[in-house]
Design an enzyme around this catalytic site. Sequence first.
Site, PDB file in Angstrom:
ATOM      1  N   CYS A   4      52.163  20.428  91.819  1.00 23.15           N
ATOM      2  CA  CYS A   4      53.048  21.368  92.807  1.00 23.15           C
ATOM      3  C   CYS A   4      52.174  22.062  93.360  1.00 23.15           C
ATOM      4  O   CYS A   4      51.234  22.868  92.595  1.00 23.15           O
ATOM      5  CB  CYS A   4      54.009  22.259  91.864  1.00 23.15           C
ATOM      6  SG  CYS A   4      54.662  23.482  92.649  1.00 23.15           S
ATOM      7  N   CYS A   7      52.359  25.810  92.143  1.00 23.93           N
ATOM      8  CA  CYS A   7      51.717  25.964  90.745  1.00 23.93           C
ATOM      9  C   CYS A   7      50.306  26.194  90.859  1.00 23.93           C
ATOM     10  O   CYS A   7      49.666  26.788  90.252  1.00 23.93           O
ATOM     11  CB  CYS A   7      52.171  24.913  89.920  1.00 23.93           C
ATOM     12  SG  CYS A   7      53.892  25.030  89.471  1.00 23.93           S
ATOM     13  N   ASP A  30      51.246  33.058 104.202  1.00 25.72           N
ATOM     14  CA  ASP A  30      51.879  31.763 104.540  1.00 25.72           C
ATOM     15  C   ASP A  30      50.609  31.347 105.337  1.00 25.72           C
ATOM     16  O   ASP A  30      50.103  31.855 106.242  1.00 25.72           O
ATOM     17  CB  ASP A  30      53.188  31.733 105.326  1.00 25.72           C
ATOM     18  CG  ASP A  30      53.646  30.529 105.218  1.00 25.72           C
ATOM     19  OD1 ASP A  30      54.803  30.301 104.837  1.00 25.72           O
ATOM     20  OD2 ASP A  30      53.464  29.529 106.303  1.00 25.72           O
ATOM     21  N   HIS A  46      57.221  27.543  87.155  1.00 21.44           N
ATOM     22  CA  HIS A  46      57.713  26.655  88.229  1.00 21.44           C
ATOM     23  C   HIS A  46      59.264  26.392  87.951  1.00 21.44           C
ATOM     24  O   HIS A  46      59.758  26.467  86.973  1.00 21.44           O
ATOM     25  CB  HIS A  46      57.160  25.225  87.843  1.00 21.44           C
ATOM     26  CG  HIS A  46      57.445  24.095  88.816  1.00 21.44           C
ATOM     27  ND1 HIS A  46      57.269  23.900  90.252  1.00 21.44           N
ATOM     28  CD2 HIS A  46      58.528  23.482  88.748  1.00 21.44           C
ATOM     29  CE1 HIS A  46      58.011  22.997  90.876  1.00 21.44           C
ATOM     30  NE2 HIS A  46      58.706  22.838  90.060  1.00 21.44           N
ATOM     31  N   ASN A  86      64.814  29.568 101.495  1.00 24.50           N
ATOM     32  CA  ASN A  86      65.357  28.377 102.004  1.00 24.50           C
ATOM     33  C   ASN A  86      65.665  27.571 100.813  1.00 24.50           C
ATOM     34  O   ASN A  86      64.760  27.071  99.964  1.00 24.50           O
ATOM     35  CB  ASN A  86      64.521  27.776 102.962  1.00 24.50           C
ATOM     36  CG  ASN A  86      64.317  28.445 104.185  1.00 24.50           C
ATOM     37  OD1 ASN A  86      65.089  28.966 104.543  1.00 24.50           O
ATOM     38  ND2 ASN A  86      62.960  28.255 104.781  1.00 24.50           N
ATOM     39  N   THR A  94      60.725  22.943 102.128  1.00 25.68           N
ATOM     40  CA  THR A  94      59.861  21.983 102.151  1.00 25.68           C
ATOM     41  C   THR A  94      58.886  21.898 100.983  1.00 25.68           C
ATOM     42  O   THR A  94      58.339  21.016 100.655  1.00 25.68           O
ATOM     43  CB  THR A  94      58.910  21.985 103.475  1.00 25.68           C
ATOM     44  OG1 THR A  94      58.287  23.362 103.485  1.00 25.68           O
ATOM     45  CG2 THR A  94      59.802  21.915 104.815  1.00 25.68           C
ATOM     46  N   HIS A  97      59.037  24.507  94.921  1.00 30.63           N
ATOM     47  CA  HIS A  97      58.643  25.697  93.875  1.00 30.63           C
ATOM     48  C   HIS A  97      59.319  26.762  94.530  1.00 30.63           C
ATOM     49  O   HIS A  97      58.942  27.252  95.737  1.00 30.63           O
ATOM     50  CB  HIS A  97      57.231  25.930  93.708  1.00 30.63           C
ATOM     51  CG  HIS A  97      56.891  26.881  92.674  1.00 30.63           C
ATOM     52  ND1 HIS A  97      55.877  26.785  91.832  1.00 30.63           N
ATOM     53  CD2 HIS A  97      57.140  28.313  92.622  1.00 30.63           C
ATOM     54  CE1 HIS A  97      55.652  27.887  90.862  1.00 30.63           C
ATOM     55  NE2 HIS A  97      56.366  28.784  91.603  1.00 30.63           N
ATOM     56  N   HIS A  99      60.306  29.849  96.254  1.00 28.54           N
ATOM     57  CA  HIS A  99      59.634  31.024  97.099  1.00 28.54           C
ATOM     58  C   HIS A  99      60.501  31.779  97.969  1.00 28.54           C
ATOM     59  O   HIS A  99      61.660  31.618  98.693  1.00 28.54           O
ATOM     60  CB  HIS A  99      58.512  30.476  97.874  1.00 28.54           C
ATOM     61  CG  HIS A  99      58.972  29.259  98.802  1.00 28.54           C
ATOM     62  ND1 HIS A  99      59.261  28.028  98.259  1.00 28.54           N
ATOM     63  CD2 HIS A  99      59.040  29.374 100.163  1.00 28.54           C
ATOM     64  CE1 HIS A  99      59.346  27.339  99.399  1.00 28.54           C
ATOM     65  NE2 HIS A  99      59.385  28.107 100.407  1.00 28.54           N
ATOM     66  N   HIS A 101      60.168  34.337 101.637  1.00 28.12           N
ATOM     67  CA  HIS A 101      59.404  34.373 102.858  1.00 28.12           C
ATOM     68  C   HIS A 101      59.706  35.973 102.988  1.00 28.12           C
ATOM     69  O   HIS A 101      60.607  36.391 103.068  1.00 28.12           O
ATOM     70  CB  HIS A 101      59.845  33.861 103.877  1.00 28.12           C
ATOM     71  CG  HIS A 101      59.781  32.258 103.851  1.00 28.12           C
ATOM     72  ND1 HIS A 101      58.666  31.378 104.675  1.00 28.12           N
ATOM     73  CD2 HIS A 101      60.535  31.287 103.186  1.00 28.12           C
ATOM     74  CE1 HIS A 101      58.861  30.273 104.085  1.00 28.12           C
ATOM     75  NE2 HIS A 101      59.912  29.996 103.602  1.00 28.12           N
TER      76      HIS A 101
HETATM   77  P1  5GP Z   1      59.841  26.236 103.075  1.00 28.92           P
HETATM   78  O1  5GP Z   1      59.926  25.637 104.267  1.00 28.92           O
HETATM   79  O2  5GP Z   1      59.881  25.522 101.654  1.00 28.92           O
HETATM   80  O3  5GP Z   1      60.961  27.392 102.815  1.00 28.92           O
HETATM   81  O4  5GP Z   1      58.511  27.166 103.089  1.00 28.92           O
HETATM   82  C1  5GP Z   1      57.322  26.650 102.608  1.00 28.92           C
HETATM   83  C2  5GP Z   1      56.190  27.639 103.268  1.00 28.92           C
HETATM   84  O5  5GP Z   1      55.077  27.338 102.615  1.00 28.92           O
HETATM   85  C3  5GP Z   1      56.121  27.171 104.668  1.00 28.92           C
HETATM   86  O6  5GP Z   1      56.191  28.232 105.618  1.00 28.92           O
HETATM   87  C4  5GP Z   1      54.421  26.675 104.811  1.00 28.92           C
HETATM   88  O7  5GP Z   1      53.737  27.305 106.199  1.00 28.92           O
HETATM   89  C5  5GP Z   1      53.841  27.229 103.637  1.00 28.92           C
HETATM   90  N1  5GP Z   1      52.882  26.679 103.056  1.00 28.92           N
HETATM   91  C6  5GP Z   1      52.724  25.223 102.578  1.00 28.92           C
HETATM   92  N2  5GP Z   1      51.844  24.780 101.946  1.00 28.92           N
HETATM   93  C7  5GP Z   1      50.901  25.996 101.772  1.00 28.92           C
HETATM   94  C8  5GP Z   1      49.753  26.209 101.390  1.00 28.92           C
HETATM   95  O8  5GP Z   1      48.965  25.349 100.643  1.00 28.92           O
HETATM   96  N3  5GP Z   1      49.384  27.530 101.492  1.00 28.92           N
HETATM   97  C9  5GP Z   1      50.077  28.463 101.811  1.00 28.92           C
HETATM   98  N4  5GP Z   1      49.413  29.792 102.098  1.00 28.92           N
HETATM   99  N5  5GP Z   1      51.251  28.290 102.336  1.00 28.92           N
HETATM  100  C10 5GP Z   1      51.705  26.880 102.461  1.00 28.92           C
HETATM  101 ZN    ZN Z   2      55.532  24.784  90.876  1.00 26.30          ZN
END
Ligand code: 5GP
Ligand code: ZN
Length: 113
Positions: A4, A7, A30, A46, A86, A94, A97, A99, A101
């Site tokens: 992950c 993680c 982000d 996690h 989301n 996407t 884990h 999260h 925003h």
């Molecule tokens: P989701 O679409 O799952 O709500 O948000 C995932 C977020 O994680 C996206 O905004 C994406 O830009 C961010 N993200 C994905 N991989 C990484 C990473 O390795 N480092 C950082 N800082 N952000 C990430």
């Molecule tokens: Zn995780």
Amino acid sequence: MSDCVFCSIATGKIPSDMVYQDEQLVAFRDLNPQAPVHVLIIPRAHLASLAEAGPEHGPVLGHVLLAAGEIARQEGVGDGYRVVNNCGESAGQTVFHVHFHLLGGRDMGWPPG
Ligand code: 5GP
Ligand code: ZN
């Protein structure tokens, strides 16, 4: 969870631009910011998504929301910010884990896309 990405960020295995951390959570910028301030706040432990949360997760989830306010103030957007989760692929999740925003620094539209 070893495969992950969040993680790995929480443990420092993958580098990130961290803005806040404590025993329960970490917050980092982000990679693909959607606003001048775009911070992701995650529990260290996690949990794939909010849909999988149980009553035992209540304290850490509450802590995330309180930390969001602290981080918003720290980032200079305490007077107007958005906290988004989301939950599930169809809602745009996407990374599986959980999260949150934290977005700020620009005017926001409603409803979200
Ligand atoms: P989701 O679409 O799952 O709500 O948000 C995932 C977020 O994680 C996206 O905004 C994406 O830009 C961010 N993200 C994905 N991989 C990484 C990473 O390795 N480092 C950082 N800082 N952000 C990430
Ligand atoms: Zn995780």
